[in-house]
Structure formats: C-alpha cells, structure tokens
Design an enzyme around this catalytic site. Structure first.
Site, PDB file in Angstrom:
ATOM      1  N   CYS A 112       0.894  -1.230   0.192  1.00  0.00           N
ATOM      2  CA  CYS A 112      -0.017  -0.004   0.065  1.00  0.00           C
ATOM      3  C   CYS A 112       0.928   1.215  -0.029  1.00  0.00           C
ATOM      4  CB  CYS A 112      -0.968  -0.069   1.122  1.00  0.00           C
ATOM      5  SG  CYS A 112      -2.496   1.100   1.021  1.00  0.00           S
ATOM      6  N   HIS A 113       0.848   1.942   0.930  1.00  0.00           N
ATOM      7  CA  HIS A 113       1.656   3.272   1.209  1.00  0.00           C
ATOM      8  C   HIS A 113       3.128   2.757   1.750  1.00  0.00           C
ATOM      9  CE1 HIS A 113      -2.195   4.980   0.888  1.00  0.00           C
ATOM     10  NE2 HIS A 113      -1.758   6.265   0.536  1.00  0.00           N
TER      11      HIS A 113
END
Length: 193
Positions: A112-113
């Site tokens: 994800c991030h």
C-alpha cells in the site's frame, strides 16, 4: 504447512495509523512459516492500528528503532496506511534502517503506502514497484518504475497495492523471504533526508 522461514527474524516497522490488516495478515503468514517476527517502532509502548479511517486495535512494540540493528534481522516488512508510512519516512533512523536492509541484500516487503519508506531511503532507482496508486509519482520521481499489479518483485523487494492483494502479497513475500539475500544490490541515489 512447511516452515520455510524457521530461524529467520523479521522486523516489521510501523507506527500509529498503520492499516491493521496489512500488519496482522502478513505477520500471521510469517509466523505460520516459522519466522520470528518483531514489531519495531519509533518508541517503546503501543501503537494504534486503523481500519481505513477508524481506530482499531493497539499493538505492543517489541523494540524502539533506537535499539534496532538491521544486522539482527533477515527481512523487513513495511505495512501501509497513510499516516504510518508518512510519519516513518520523516524519521532518519527508520530511513537508515530501510537503506541498510536494502544495501545488505535482505528481502523487503512493502504494501500500500509502505513503499514511501523505500522512496525516502533512496533505494527505488531502477526498481519496478507497485503500491497504492497515489504513490506512483513519488516512485517515478525517485527513479523507479510504477506498475498497477497485484504484487511485484524486483531484486528481492516485494510490493503490493492494497488489502485485497494480501493473499498474493503474503505468498510472494514468504517465497522471497525464504530465498534470502539478493547479492549485488546497492543504493544508486541519495536519500532526500
């Protein structure tokens, strides 16, 4: 289930506002395969997980980043959530830890991030990565190639986009962590610290 990771020690670096499922599901898979997993954070105590924007559970930190030595670990996991990696990438010790893991050829998994820490550590140049779509400009600006794929591996760095990708992410992460070091990796760009 085969224990491909028996004897391997994995650092999970996270702080408040991590996406809970991006920590708990990979952690569970690592333990099921025999790894010893430790939660490393900015300080001792507990950190707050989130289910998107809602508070979830708290988790006990095993070691503060001040006391964590990359030489003590065989692999690194970087869960996402927006606030978690945004905070981590501003911490010089976290950035140095990530860079040291990469330079030593140890496998890294980020979802994800989570790849924001890779960008900040200056290790994305020449790599092909995936992530949450909002990171694609950061990855490209740091010399990497961004692709919209469920999971991507390049030089022992496993990346994935989102919680829906966790089954494929976990399977690939376990394989890469079991494979171990990837010789010949080096940082080709300076971190922006």
């Amino acid at each position: 289930m085969a224990h491909h990771l028996s004897g391997k020690r994995v650092a999970v670096i996270a702080t408040d506002m991590f996406e809970q499922v991006e920590l708990t599901e990979p952690w569970k898979a690592l333990e099921e395969h025999g790894a010893r997993v430790e939660l490393v954070s900015l300080e001792e105590g507990e950190i707050q997980g989130f289910n998107h924007y809602d508070k979830a559970d708290t988790f006990r930190v095993d070691k503060a980043i001040d006391d964590a030595d990359p030489d003590d670990y065989d692999a690194l996991l970087l869960p996402g959530g927006v606030g978690n990696p945004d905070t981590l990438r501003t911490n010089g010790q976290v950035v140095d830890f990530v860079r040291a893991m990469f330079e030593s050829g140890k496998p890294i998994a980020a979802i994800c991030h989570g790849p924001w820490a890779l960008v900040e550590a200056g290790v994305t140049e020449g790599l092909t990565l995936t992530s949450w779509p909002s990171l694609q400009t950061d990855i490209r600006n740091a010399g990497g190639t961004w692709v919209d794929e469920q999971v991507r591996v390049d030089q022992g760095v496993t990346t994935s986009r989102k919680p829906d990708d966790i089954p494929a992410f976990n399977e690939t992460m376990i394989k890469e962590f079991a494979e171990g070091r990837h010789a010949g990796r080096r940082v080709t760009a300076q971190a922006r610290s």
